[in-house]
Design an enzyme around this catalytic site. Structure first.
Site, PDB file in Angstrom:
ATOM      1  N   TYR A 153       0.833  -1.202   0.000  1.00 26.10           N
ATOM      2  CA  TYR A 153       0.000   0.000   0.000  1.00 26.10           C
ATOM      3  C   TYR A 153       0.870   1.256   0.000  1.00 26.10           C
ATOM      4  O   TYR A 153       0.611   2.216  -0.741  1.00 26.10           O
ATOM      5  CB  TYR A 153      -0.916  -0.022   1.227  1.00 26.10           C
ATOM      6  N   LYS A 157       1.144   4.504  -2.801  1.00 28.83           N
ATOM      7  CA  LYS A 157       0.856   5.891  -2.451  1.00 28.83           C
ATOM      8  C   LYS A 157       2.039   6.818  -2.730  1.00 28.83           C
ATOM      9  O   LYS A 157       1.852   8.002  -3.020  1.00 28.83           O
ATOM     10  CB  LYS A 157       0.405   5.977  -0.992  1.00 28.83           C
TER      11      LYS A 157
END
Length: 252
Positions: A153, A157
């Site tokens: 994740y 980002k």
């Protein structure tokens, strides 16, 4: 062509995206709710709720990781003034030393490829229209300050920040600004699901709350207020930026 400005928000049948749509509708935009077909009932009920309040709202179903679906969605609009690439998935807890990369491909397809496609087709539409626009993406606190156990994740980002900066350089000459918001822990369905996924995930999130200056979890409306500004005429001299909205965890 309608004179009312149009804002498209991906992944907006619920959570942060839903609050962003509500805020942009209040700001006077004709809003387009995007989500997956499996969320049809929620999306259509939300659109009807907005229409009952006097707003202009419609629904477009598309998977943001699918080139043709995003292209068709954007090109089907009469006009587009604001694109908010909000749709995302959260990978399971993962560490660099794990003997698997479960969730890596799907997370990159939705979070990074999804942003690329939304940026690409929104830019093409806005350039053709000739009056500029606003493109806004969704990074995260972990796109500034990595956390253990969130390898996949976090990588997506950070990638979104780089994509945003590059797009800002390329599109500024067309009057298009490109920025993204970086939320901390927000009281949304996706955060609740992550916290419920394991005791380890819940402990990580509790530590995030304790480390913030304001000492509370954020609300979707907090993010929507920031997006409202980035989508407005007042933000015209801001581009290529990732704006933190985390209650005072990461200082930049």
């Amino acid at each position: 062509m309608s004179a009312q400005k149009v804002a498209l928000v991906t992944g907006s049948a619920n959570g942060i995206g839903k609050s962003i749509v509500e805020q942009l509708a209040q700001d006077g935009f004709a809003v387009v709710i995007n989500d997956l077909e499996l969320n049809r009932e929620k999306a259509e009920a939300f659109a009807e709720e907005l229409r009952q309040k006097g707003h202009t709202a419609s629904v477009k179903f598309a998977d943001v990781s699918d080139f043709d679906q995003v292209k068709e969605m954007v090109e089907s609009l009469d006009r587009l003034d604001v694109m908010v690439a909000n749709a995302a998935v959260v990978a399971p807890v993962d560490f660099i030393t794990d003997d698997h990369i479960n969730g890596w491909q799907k997370t990159f397809d939705v979070n990074v490829k999804g942003h690329l496609l939304c940026y690409k087709f929104a830019a093409n539409k806005m350039i053709a229209q000739g009056w500029g626009g606003r493109i806004i993406g969704a990074s995260s606190i972990v796109g500034r300050k990595p956390e253990p156990g969130r390898m996949t994740y976090t990588a997506t980002k950070w990638a979104i920040r780089g994509l945003t900066q590059t797009a800002a350089y390329e599109l500024g000459k067309h009057g298009i600004t490109v920025n993204c918001y970086a939320p901390g822990l927000i009281n949304s369905e996706i955060a609740q699901q992550y916290m419920a996924s394991s005791p380890q995930a819940a402990e990580m999130m509790n530590q995030v709350i304790k480390s913030s200056a304001v000492g509370r979890i954020g609300e979707p409306e907090d993010v929507a207020a920031l997006v409202s500004f980035l989508a407005s005429e007042k933000s015209g001299f801001i581009t290529g930026q990732t704006v933190s909205i985390d209650g005072g965890i990461v200082y930049t």
